[in-house]
Design a protein around this motif. Structure first.
Motif, mmCIF file in Angstrom:
data_model
loop_
_atom_site.group_PDB
_atom_site.id
_atom_site.type_symbol
_atom_site.label_atom_id
_atom_site.label_comp_id
_atom_site.label_asym_id
_atom_site.label_seq_id
_atom_site.Cartn_x
_atom_site.Cartn_y
_atom_site.Cartn_z
ATOM 1 N N ARG A 106 72.908 30.147 52.528
ATOM 2 C CA ARG A 106 74.342 29.834 52.493
ATOM 3 C C ARG A 106 74.777 29.802 51.031
ATOM 4 N NH1 ARG A 106 77.191 29.912 57.356
ATOM 5 N NH2 ARG A 106 78.665 28.497 56.404
ATOM 6 N N TYR A 107 76.062 30.072 50.825
ATOM 7 C CA TYR A 107 76.608 30.178 49.472
ATOM 8 C C TYR A 107 77.725 29.171 49.236
ATOM 9 C CZ TYR A 107 74.393 34.798 49.614
ATOM 10 O OH TYR A 107 73.504 35.833 49.724
ATOM 11 N N LEU A 108 77.932 28.873 47.961
ATOM 12 C CA LEU A 108 79.111 28.145 47.510
ATOM 13 C C LEU A 108 79.667 28.908 46.323
ATOM 14 C CD1 LEU A 108 81.001 25.657 47.579
ATOM 15 C CD2 LEU A 108 79.435 24.598 45.919
ATOM 16 N N ASP A 109 80.892 29.415 46.458
ATOM 17 C CA ASP A 109 81.562 30.115 45.372
ATOM 18 C C ASP A 109 82.441 29.114 44.637
ATOM 19 O OD1 ASP A 109 80.377 32.381 46.388
ATOM 20 O OD2 ASP A 109 82.209 33.160 47.304
ATOM 21 N N ILE A 110 82.284 29.032 43.307
ATOM 22 C CA ILE A 110 83.084 28.126 42.494
ATOM 23 C C ILE A 110 83.941 28.973 41.564
ATOM 24 C CG2 ILE A 110 83.087 26.191 40.893
ATOM 25 C CD1 ILE A 110 80.257 25.489 41.902
ATOM 26 N N ARG A 111 85.241 28.856 41.720
ATOM 27 C CA ARG A 111 86.213 29.598 40.912
ATOM 28 C C ARG A 111 86.669 28.753 39.732
ATOM 29 N NH1 ARG A 111 86.061 31.285 45.831
ATOM 30 N NH2 ARG A 111 86.442 33.463 46.366
ATOM 31 N N GLU A 112 87.318 29.398 38.783
ATOM 32 C CA GLU A 112 87.739 28.725 37.550
ATOM 33 C C GLU A 112 88.529 27.452 37.825
ATOM 34 O OE1 GLU A 112 90.075 29.742 33.381
ATOM 35 O OE2 GLU A 112 90.164 31.181 35.012
ATOM 36 N N GLU A 113 89.425 27.497 38.772
ATOM 37 C CA GLU A 113 90.315 26.364 39.031
ATOM 38 C C GLU A 113 89.718 25.322 39.976
ATOM 39 O OE1 GLU A 113 91.066 29.569 42.063
ATOM 40 O OE2 GLU A 113 90.863 29.564 39.890
ATOM 41 N N ASP A 114 88.549 25.578 40.539
ATOM 42 C CA ASP A 114 87.951 24.665 41.515
ATOM 43 C C ASP A 114 87.361 23.428 40.845
ATOM 44 O OD1 ASP A 114 88.536 26.506 43.490
ATOM 45 O OD2 ASP A 114 86.472 27.238 43.684
ATOM 46 N N ALA A 115 87.583 22.287 41.475
ATOM 47 C CA ALA A 115 86.877 21.068 41.088
ATOM 48 C C ALA A 115 85.504 21.102 41.761
ATOM 49 C CB ALA A 115 87.656 19.843 41.544
ATOM 50 N N ILE A 116 84.499 20.684 41.037
ATOM 51 C CA ILE A 116 83.151 20.652 41.601
ATOM 52 C C ILE A 116 82.931 19.278 42.220
ATOM 53 C CG2 ILE A 116 80.682 20.774 41.077
ATOM 54 C CD1 ILE A 116 81.411 22.695 38.772
#
Length: 136
Positions: A106-116
């Protein structure tokens, strides 16, 4: 870091290597906002799992449980996001949102504007590190 070639998506081309040094070289070469995400993920994994094993393989950082063979997490730069790969992601609770053609991944994509969500990411890392690692 000097003279590091960036591949498609801004992914740094770093020689394969075991240990923290190649991972730190990869992180230092990550472009722009992607470096913030990479450093956050690395710091969180390291704080959550003292003694975690690290390596760079196929131009991506890999993380493995200190007392096991194999790997539970990797990440890779793409144009618009950093993709975290949980090799036994379907066994995590909750299951990471990104589907895969591979049965367990499974994946998690984190974009520039995303809060982790650091608490969730730490929980996934603890769970994933307790499962059999992926041997690559």
């Amino acid at each position: 870091m000097r003279d590091v070639k960036l591949l498609a998506g801004g992914n740094p081309q770093i020689p394969k290597g075991e240990g923290d040094a190649p991972v730190q070289a990869y992180l230092a070469a990550m472009p722009g906002w992607k470096q913030r995400i990479g450093r956050t993920v690395d710091a969180l994994v390291t704080a959550t799992l003292p003694g975690v094993r690290k390596a760079v393989k196929w131009n991506s950082p890999f993380y493995g449980a200190a007392d096991q063979e194999g790997w539970f997490l990797s990440f890779h730069c793409f144009d618009r996001y950093v993709k975290l790969t949980f090799f036994r992601g379907t066994s995590l609770d909750p299951v990471p949102p990104g589907p895969s053609k591979q049965k367990d991944v499974r994946y998690l994509d984190i974009r520039e504007e995303d809060a982790i969500d650091e608490a969730l990411l730490a929980a996934w890392c603890r769970q994933a590190s307790a499962l059999p690692g992926e041997r690559l």
